[in-house]
Design an enzyme around this catalytic site. Structure first.
Site, PDB file in Angstrom:
ATOM      1  N   ASP A   1      36.671  44.836  41.184  1.00  0.00           N
ATOM      2  CA  ASP A   1      38.061  44.192  40.936  1.00  0.00           C
ATOM      3  C   ASP A   1      37.962  42.579  41.029  1.00  0.00           C
ATOM      4  O   ASP A   1      39.006  42.367  40.210  1.00  0.00           O
ATOM      5  CB  ASP A   1      38.850  44.560  41.678  1.00  0.00           C
ATOM      6  CG  ASP A   1      39.752  46.161  41.471  1.00  0.00           C
ATOM      7  OD1 ASP A   1      39.576  46.669  39.960  1.00  0.00           O
ATOM      8  OD2 ASP A   1      40.139  46.935  42.373  1.00  0.00           O
TER       9      ASP A   1
ATOM     10  N   TRP B   1      33.737  48.564  38.432  1.00  0.00           N
ATOM     11  CA  TRP B   1      33.882  49.085  39.401  1.00  0.00           C
ATOM     12  C   TRP B   1      34.112  47.939  40.141  1.00  0.00           C
ATOM     13  O   TRP B   1      35.414  47.811  40.833  1.00  0.00           O
ATOM     14  CB  TRP B   1      32.627  49.448  40.199  1.00  0.00           C
ATOM     15  CG  TRP B   1      33.118  49.746  41.728  1.00  0.00           C
ATOM     16  CD1 TRP B   1      33.516  50.276  42.065  1.00  0.00           C
ATOM     17  CD2 TRP B   1      32.845  48.297  43.016  1.00  0.00           C
ATOM     18  NE1 TRP B   1      33.803  50.838  43.679  1.00  0.00           N
ATOM     19  CE2 TRP B   1      33.027  49.631  44.257  1.00  0.00           C
ATOM     20  CE3 TRP B   1      32.094  47.466  43.319  1.00  0.00           C
ATOM     21  CZ2 TRP B   1      33.459  48.610  45.094  1.00  0.00           C
ATOM     22  CZ3 TRP B   1      32.249  47.036  44.468  1.00  0.00           C
ATOM     23  CH2 TRP B   1      32.490  47.882  45.662  1.00  0.00           C
TER      24      TRP B   1
ATOM     25  N   LYS C   1      35.414  41.435  52.219  1.00  0.00           N
ATOM     26  CA  LYS C   1      36.040  41.936  50.743  1.00  0.00           C
ATOM     27  C   LYS C   1      35.039  42.078  50.184  1.00  0.00           C
ATOM     28  O   LYS C   1      34.016  41.988  49.962  1.00  0.00           O
ATOM     29  CB  LYS C   1      37.446  41.663  49.901  1.00  0.00           C
ATOM     30  CG  LYS C   1      38.462  42.711  51.803  1.00  0.00           C
ATOM     31  CD  LYS C   1      39.846  42.197  50.825  1.00  0.00           C
ATOM     32  CE  LYS C   1      39.948  42.620  49.360  1.00  0.00           C
ATOM     33  NZ  LYS C   1      41.221  43.803  49.374  1.00  0.00           N
ATOM     34  N   GLU C   2      34.997  41.627  48.765  1.00  0.00           N
ATOM     35  CA  GLU C   2      34.326  41.917  47.373  1.00  0.00           C
ATOM     36  C   GLU C   2      33.539  40.404  47.622  1.00  0.00           C
ATOM     37  O   GLU C   2      32.597  40.583  46.704  1.00  0.00           O
ATOM     38  CB  GLU C   2      35.383  41.598  46.435  1.00  0.00           C
ATOM     39  CG  GLU C   2      35.194  42.625  45.815  1.00  0.00           C
ATOM     40  CD  GLU C   2      36.900  43.680  45.773  1.00  0.00           C
ATOM     41  OE1 GLU C   2      37.343  42.387  46.955  1.00  0.00           O
ATOM     42  OE2 GLU C   2      37.659  44.293  45.569  1.00  0.00           O
TER      43      GLU C   2
ATOM     44  N   ARG D   1      39.782  54.877  38.461  1.00  0.00           N
ATOM     45  CA  ARG D   1      38.646  54.790  39.196  1.00  0.00           C
ATOM     46  C   ARG D   1      38.862  55.941  40.531  1.00  0.00           C
ATOM     47  O   ARG D   1      37.942  56.645  40.367  1.00  0.00           O
ATOM     48  CB  ARG D   1      38.136  53.647  38.944  1.00  0.00           C
ATOM     49  CG  ARG D   1      37.936  52.383  39.839  1.00  0.00           C
ATOM     50  CD  ARG D   1      37.327  51.481  40.262  1.00  0.00           C
ATOM     51  NE  ARG D   1      37.357  51.108  39.010  1.00  0.00           N
ATOM     52  CZ  ARG D   1      37.685  49.404  38.678  1.00  0.00           C
ATOM     53  NH1 ARG D   1      38.750  49.421  40.164  1.00  0.00           N
ATOM     54  NH2 ARG D   1      38.160  48.702  38.549  1.00  0.00           N
ATOM     55  N   ASP D   2      39.475  54.874  41.187  1.00  0.00           N
ATOM     56  CA  ASP D   2      39.790  55.775  42.392  1.00  0.00           C
ATOM     57  C   ASP D   2      39.697  56.987  42.264  1.00  0.00           C
ATOM     58  O   ASP D   2      39.526  57.668  42.854  1.00  0.00           O
ATOM     59  CB  ASP D   2      40.730  54.753  42.663  1.00  0.00           C
ATOM     60  CG  ASP D   2      40.819  53.337  43.152  1.00  0.00           C
ATOM     61  OD1 ASP D   2      39.498  52.932  43.105  1.00  0.00           O
ATOM     62  OD2 ASP D   2      41.759  52.578  43.553  1.00  0.00           O
TER      63      ASP D   2
HETATM   64  O1  IFM Z   1      36.717  49.601  43.207  1.00  0.00           O
HETATM   65  C1  IFM Z   1      37.753  48.921  43.258  1.00  0.00           C
HETATM   66  C2  IFM Z   1      38.889  49.794  43.312  1.00  0.00           C
HETATM   67  O2  IFM Z   1      39.118  49.940  42.694  1.00  0.00           O
HETATM   68  C3  IFM Z   1      39.486  49.046  44.446  1.00  0.00           C
HETATM   69  N1  IFM Z   1      39.428  48.493  46.028  1.00  0.00           N
HETATM   70  C4  IFM Z   1      38.151  47.894  45.052  1.00  0.00           C
HETATM   71  C5  IFM Z   1      37.279  48.327  44.462  1.00  0.00           C
HETATM   72  C6  IFM Z   1      36.428  47.181  44.197  1.00  0.00           C
HETATM   73  O3  IFM Z   1      36.890  46.399  43.504  1.00  0.00           O
END
Ligand code: IFM
Length: 793
Positions: free
Chosen positions: A484, A482, A627-628, A351-352
């Site tokens: 993680d 998207w 972060k997330e 994805r990145d």
């Molecule tokens: O989307 C991800 C990415 O692939 C890696 N870093 C964190 C993002 C969000 O979880």
């Protein structure tokens, strides 16, 4: 506090105070020979792999040491300093320096005790070694006798982990030699098949002393700031044997008042003969300026394909240089090497990488195409993407997350639900930019077996999601979407993926229609309508879209929850995909603005998870607002800006840009910490005691999402199959602005007038004196050089 400023004309960032709150870095070279360097010359270099090709040491998570140091010692009074402020770290009252980070080079100018040094670091175009050129000038009124000591600390193994931890082995495998102005280091000397050579050499002057033994150079209980050999004014001519190695070359320089001399240090992974050849190339140091010009021309000509002049210097600096340059760096380096990424990931994240491609398409679609082909060849024949595309990817012969060997090699036993769906926005951008629609017929292998046209690959990507739908008729979230940290599993459903799929259907329909395949378009249209119905029925809650459903039917991102009540991405993606009705778009985006926006960007959701966690909400492992876990994740800021421009809110889109732009924090660097010229991965949000602090510099998908939002959203430059649409969405107080854009080999000089102060809407468009209807300039109307007048309002 401010530590530097942007020089837009020269496409540089100048660090005027070297004591930056974190190492502020730049990238040199390419992964063939890569180097990362901070404003204090800290950093490391490698050939091909940051983890397996590392030849100079850097202590991660420490004090930005060691680096590419050149010490300067006054041989008469014994005082010494360094060409970069660190490692000697002289009092900043007396030591002045300006570090110029530019496109592929870093030049550190320092003044101390009437001596001016200028140390330029770069990797010449297409070369696999690095150059440090120091000019030293006597600005005082009396003659000076100086000694320069170039220093580099070699690793004892190409593998950086081995070098760091396996000391009972690696310490006893390296030796250094001195020969003809250079230190040569060899690892595993007695084993020709394992031997590895590095060199550190000097050109432009005779070496008057050397050290190959690090501990002799530094001396006992000393650091990089006060090496014994420098303090003594003379190297010990040491060579290592069962101790750490280094390369130190001493050059004595006498300078009359006003006189300037120059020397160059060269570093790379070469044996004696190769190293001598490199050195002989620098017999005449005039070649350095030529090589620097080549680098600037290479980078600037790429960046100049899209330039803007707007009332915002912040935006100009980001679009014209730094965001664009970061897109290239992220595209080229992926997540391979930085001061946080140690190079351990043995490949490209699906994805990145597919997202990174989007950031450079408007500047170099040919470069993008090559990577796009690779990523399509990493799609499994079942339609999903390989989570990790190995650097030695072998299309047609790879295992899949279902195969033990692939899992053993990559550590990735699961598919992600979103991976292959990223192909849709990326492929359509490439097609519209290049006009190369034949690409849709190009045959590319699948990663495991078989092959298909690009068009069929796309259809197969849809199929992957269609084969994995959940109880509400939406795609399941698998191991991750998207995000993680969101593990919705084989039955839980992800709204992020639902909106991605929605967008994918629309792109596919466009392509199918364009290719005159009405049955395919109708097939996708029916599925799109079903998905639309399910989203409307199950995912809309009064004024927001939810984030997903778990396997036990718990709703993530419901206003009724205690935690994570409202999420950013489902709102912005509802707009981006076109799934949100106009009233929903307004309600949802207003809700984001009111509930998630902070001074430093917009949070991923709020409140953070504290109670609900594993096995679904892995982000609960992170501290709150990090972060997330309700941090200000930087990548979604681009989607947010773009979504606002799609619904015509130029003022708000620009406000969001200012919130997240690194340049906005240029005078608050003590809060942000990271470089003010590049995006980081995330910023701590409001439940953190360090709100506004950013982390994980340079290599982030943020570069591409924000770039796309600026180019296509705010500036409104939207390539289409048959022309270039111009549809800016700007702050209402922008009365006039201009852009220069290359498109399909033509140059467009675009002047926009917005005297009525609207946010969006083109009322007149004139190209080369001819008025055209609407806001799409057909390719047929374009000459080589075009004057375009655009009137808004
Ligand atoms: O989307 C991800 C990415 O692939 C890696 N870093 C964190 C993002 C969000 O979880």
């Amino acid at each position: 506090m401010q530590y530097g400023y942007f020089d837009e004309k020269n496409k540089e960032y100048l660090i005027t105070k070297p004591n930056t709150p974190a190492p502020w870095a730049n990238y040199l070279g390419s992964p063939e020979y890569g180097a990362i360097i901070s404003g204090n010359a800290g950093g490391y270099s490698f050939v091909k792999s940051g983890a397996n090709g590392r030849h100079i040491r850097y202590h991660f998570n420490s004090k930005d040491e060691p680096g590419r140091y050149i010490y300067v010692r006054d041989l008469e009074n014994g005082d010494y300093w360094s060409g970069s402020w660190q490692p000697v770290g002289k009092d900043l009252e007396q030591y002045k320096s300006v570090c110029h980070h530019g496109t592929g080079y870093t030049n550190i100018v320092a003044e101390y005790d009437s001596i001016r040094t200028e140390t330029l670091y770069y990797v010449p175009m297409n070369k696999t070694y690095e150059v440090w050129r120091m000019k030293v000038r006597n600005d005082g009124s009396k003659p000076r006798k100086l000694a320069l000591f170039g220093f580099v600390e070699f690793t004892n193994s190409n593998n950086y982990e081995q070098d760091t931890v396996n000391l009972q082995y690696t310490l006893f495998t390296s030796r250094t030699y001195y020969k003809n102005n250079k230190i040569l280091q060899v690892i595993n000397e007695n084993t020709p098949e394992e031997q590895s050579w590095r060199f550190f050499g000097a050109a432009g002057a005779e070496v008057t002393g050397y050290d190959g033994d690090r501990d002799t150079f530094l001396g006992d209980y000393r650091g990089y700031g006060n090496p014994a050999s420098v303090e003594n004014g003379q190297c010990a001519n040491s060579l290592n044997y069962n101790t750490n190695s280094c390369g130190v070359l001493q050059i004595n320089v006498d300078l009359q008042p006003g006189e300037e001399k120059e020397v160059a240090f060269l570093l790379g992974q070469y044996e004696e003969q190769g190293a001598s050849e490199v050195l002989s190339h620098y017999k005449d140091l005039a070649v350095v300026d030529k090589e620097l010009e080549e680098l600037k021309t290479f980078w600037h000509s790429k960046l100049n394909r899209f330039q803007v002049q707007t009332p915002s210097d912040n935006l100009n600096n980001m679009i014209n240089t730094w965001n664009a340059y970061q897109c290239f760096i992220t595209f080229i380096w992926s997540r391979a090497a930085s001061f946080q990424y140690c190079g351990l990931r043995n490949g490209l994240g699906y994805r990145d990488t597919v997202q990174d491609i989007q950031g450079i398409i408007h500047l170099d679609h040919e470069m993008a195409l090559e990577r796009l082909r690779l990523m399509i060849s990493a799609q499994v024949s079942n339609g999903g993407g390989l989570p990790l595309v190995k650097f030695d990817h072998n299309p047609g012969h790879e295992g899949t997350p279902d195969d033990p060997e692939y899992v053993r090699e990559t550590g990735h036993p699961h598919y992600r639900a979103d991976d292959a769906l990223w192909l849709f926005p990326t492929v359509i951008k490439y097609l519209n930019e290049s006009g190369n629609w034949d690409f849709t017929d190009e045959v590319i292998p699948y990663s495991d077996r078989g092959e298909a046209t690009v068009y069929e690959h796309l259809r197969q990507a849809l199929q992957f999601s269609l084969d994995r739908m959940g109880a509400h008729g939406m795609p399941v979230g698998l191991h991750a979407d998207w995000n993680d940290c969101l593990r919705l599993g084989a039955k839980g459903e992800s709204l992020f993926v639902a909106f991605q799929l929605y967008m994918a259907f629309k792109v596919f329909i466009d392509i199918a229609q364009n290719k005159n395949k009405p049955e395919d378009a109708a097939w996708a249209q029916t599925l799109l309508e079903e998905l639309d119905e399910n989203i409307q029925k199950h995912a809309w809650e009064k004024d927001q879209f939810v984030r997903g459903f778990t396997e036990d039917n718990y709703t993530i991102g419901s206003w009724e929850n205690d935690e994570a009540k409202i999420w950013l991405n489902p709102q912005s993606w509802a707009v981006l995909s076109g799934a949100a009705r106009p009233d929903q778009a307004k309600l949802a985006m207003d809700k984001v603005y009111e509930n998630l926006r902070t001074d430093y960007g917009t949070m991923l959701f709020y409140p953070p998870f504290r109670k609900y966690g594993l096995p679904v909400a892995l982000m609960a492992l992170f501290n709150a607002s990090t972060k997330e876990n309700a941090g200000i994740f930087s990548q979604p800021q681009g989607w947010l800006i773009l979504a606002e421009t799609m619904i015509g809110n130029g003022d708000r889109a620009f406000e969001y840009f200012l919130d997240c732009s690194p340049a906005s924090m240029n005078d608050k660097a003590e809060i942000r910490k990271l470089e003010p010229y590049v995006h980081g991965q995330f910023v701590e949000s409001k439940d953190s005691p360090y709100q506004g602090r950013a982390h994980v510099h340079w290599l982030t998908g943020t570069a591409s999402t924000v770039m796309v939002s600026l180019v296509e959203g705010i500036m409104g430059i939207q390539p289409q199959f048959d022309g270039l649409r111009i549809n800016p969405c700007v702050p209402s107080d922008w009365k006039t602005f201009s852009m220069v854009r290359e498109f399909r080999g033509k140059k467009l000089n675009i002047q926009v007038e917005n005297q009525n102060g609207v946010e969006k809407g083109v009322s007149r468009l004139i190209i080369n004196g001819k008025e055209i209807q609407g806001n799409l300039i057909p390719v047929a109307e374009m000459k080589d050089d075009n004057q375009v007048q655009v009137f808004m309002g």
